[in-house]
Design a protein around this motif. Structure first.
Motif, short mmCIF file in Angstrom:
data_model
loop_
_atom_site.label_atom_id
_atom_site.label_comp_id
_atom_site.label_asym_id
_atom_site.label_seq_id
_atom_site.Cartn_x
_atom_site.Cartn_y
_atom_site.Cartn_z
N TYR A 125 -28.25 78.17 -71.28
CA TYR A 125 -27.08 78.70 -70.58
C TYR A 125 -27.34 78.74 -69.08
CZ TYR A 125 -25.42 79.99 -75.19
OH TYR A 125 -25.00 79.93 -76.49
N GLN A 126 -26.30 78.39 -68.33
CA GLN A 126 -26.42 78.38 -66.88
C GLN A 126 -26.29 79.79 -66.33
OE1 GLN A 126 -23.85 75.58 -64.97
NE2 GLN A 126 -24.71 75.89 -62.94
N HIS A 178 -31.04 77.82 -65.40
CA HIS A 178 -30.73 77.95 -66.83
C HIS A 178 -31.73 78.85 -67.55
CE1 HIS A 178 -28.61 74.25 -65.69
NE2 HIS A 178 -27.76 74.56 -66.66
N ARG A 206 -20.42 81.20 -78.43
CA ARG A 206 -21.02 80.45 -77.33
C ARG A 206 -20.24 80.69 -76.04
NH1 ARG A 206 -21.93 76.17 -79.55
NH2 ARG A 206 -24.19 75.97 -79.38
N ARG A 207 -18.94 80.78 -76.15
CA ARG A 207 -18.11 81.05 -74.97
C ARG A 207 -18.47 82.41 -74.38
NH1 ARG A 207 -13.50 80.97 -77.33
NH2 ARG A 207 -13.37 78.69 -77.34
N THR A 247 -21.90 82.20 -72.71
CA THR A 247 -21.81 81.41 -71.47
C THR A 247 -21.28 82.28 -70.33
OG1 THR A 247 -21.43 79.35 -72.69
CG2 THR A 247 -20.72 79.40 -70.38
#
Length: 382
Positions: free
Chosen positions: A223-224, A230, A268-269, A272
């Motif tokens: 993840y950024q 990351h 995941r959203r 993120t």
């Protein structure tokens, strides 16, 4: 060191064979790389601790010199396509007749038999033929090769080094050498044995990029962060996943169940969005010391300075200031002692090595004058 006293002739090549030679050198073997003459610069970036002899193998005299070197050594490491050494009269059958203790390692893409044995290829081709490339890539995207690590280095150089060490161990009992057929296709496949043997566990029963360990699961991904760096997340087990959720400041009760595959896109959203709110350093401070299995993704030039790696001495710096990984694994009594001086110039050790292998000074000068061998001691001193 573990391989002290072992003499290796490494025929110059690219990537996997030089890596194999460096492993042997790091753990104490004497590795002599045989380069071509009239080469201005070696392509071997893994020449640590090696010596270089430059021979003209288009000359019968050059072939005779190489034969003498091979017959007085423990190991021959050759990276050529099938048949090249046989054309020189230096195939394993010929050499083993005169030196039955010789270990002859043949490191190729497709191996010494089969319809592709004489075909050209690179890591991506060998990876494709191993079956593993079909599994690598994001969902709905084409397969992609993870640098040239799996076939060239893991399946090739490392597996070949293992074969050599096994042959050395067996030679202690039998007194006999043997031929090692190291295929990068088969080596890569063997490294990936878990992929085959774990399919029945349900780990790889979905399309590429939709499984737990291939970026399909939101708790096994990168993840950024807010500073464009990351974090790597590998929180598979429930107790580790709980630490992840806690570190992210999320309420587990408001989230879908960890193993609800249909909700992975939503999860995941969420991850993120949260990871993007802090810098990599801030997330590292939050997760360091926990069992969340969350670590920073370190660039090559920062890996050596990370506190953990620095405390273990996991990276070393050579005489030219170049940083590279310390040899692994660490042995308690006979650890590797990698050479930290510069890499050899092509032909730098021709004269000294030939002398050691029984060539008298006049013969060496004749070979030099005839262009059969090349000596670059002067360049090495510049």
């Amino acid at each position: 060191m573990a391989l002290a006293g072992v003499r290796v002739i490494e025929l110059a090549g690219l990537a996997p064979a030089p890596f194999c030679g460096m492993i042997l050198s790091d753990f104490g073997a004497r590795v002599i790389r045989v380069d071509r003459t009239k080469v201005t610069m070696a392509m071997d970036a893994q020449a640590r601790g090696k010596q270089s002899v430059a021979l003209n193998l288009k000359s019968p005299q050059g072939v005779a010199v190489l034969k003498k070197l091979c017959l007085q050594s423990d190991i021959v490491l050759e990276p050529f396509r099938k048949g090249v050494m046989e054309k020189l009269g230096l195939g394993p059958e010929e050499l083993l007749k005169e030196n039955p203790r010789l270990i002859y390692a043949r490191l190729t893409g497709y191996g010494q038999s089969g319809s592709y044995a004489k075909s050209a290829g690179h890591d991506i081709n060998y990876l494709a033929m191993s079956g593993l490339l079909s599994m690598l890539g994001r969902s709905s995207e084409k397969p992609y090769a993870p640098l040239n690590l799996v076939a060239d280095f893991a399946g090739g150089g490392l597996m070949c080094a293992l074969g050599i060490v096994l042959a050395l161990l067996e030679r202690n009992e039998s007194g006999q050498g043997q031929i090692i057929d190291a295929s990068m296709v088969e080596g890569a496949a063997y490294v990936g044995s878990f992929m085959w043997k774990s399919r029945s566990l349900g780990l790889w029963n979905r399309p590429r990029g939709e499984n737990m360990l291939d970026s399909g699961a939101p708790f096994y991904d990168t993840y950024q962060t807010s500073d464009g760096k990351h974090m790597a997340v590998g929180a598979i087990e429930p107790q580790f996943y709980d630490h992840l959720i806690k570190g992210l400041g999320l309420d587990a009760a408001s989230l879908p169940a960890q193993m609800s595959i249909s909700d992975w896109t939503e999860l995941r959203r969420t991850f993120t969005q949260v990871f993007a709110q802090k810098t990599q350093a801030e997330w590292s401070r939050i997760f360091d010391g926990t069992d969340a299995c969350v670590t920073p993704v370190l660039p090559l030039d920062e890996a050596g300075s990370h506190p953990h790696n620095r405390e273990r001495g996991s990276f070393l710096k050579d005489a030219q200031g170049e940083v590279s990984p310390r040899p692994a694994p660490v042995l308690s009594r006979t650890p590797a002692r990698p050479c930290l001086s510069r890499d050899p110039v092509v032909g730098e050790h021709t004269r000294s090595v030939l002398g050691e292998y029984g060539f008298d000074p006049d013969h060496i000068e004749q070979l030099l004058s005839a262009g059969v061998v090349e000596c670059n001691e002067a360049k090495a001193r510049l």
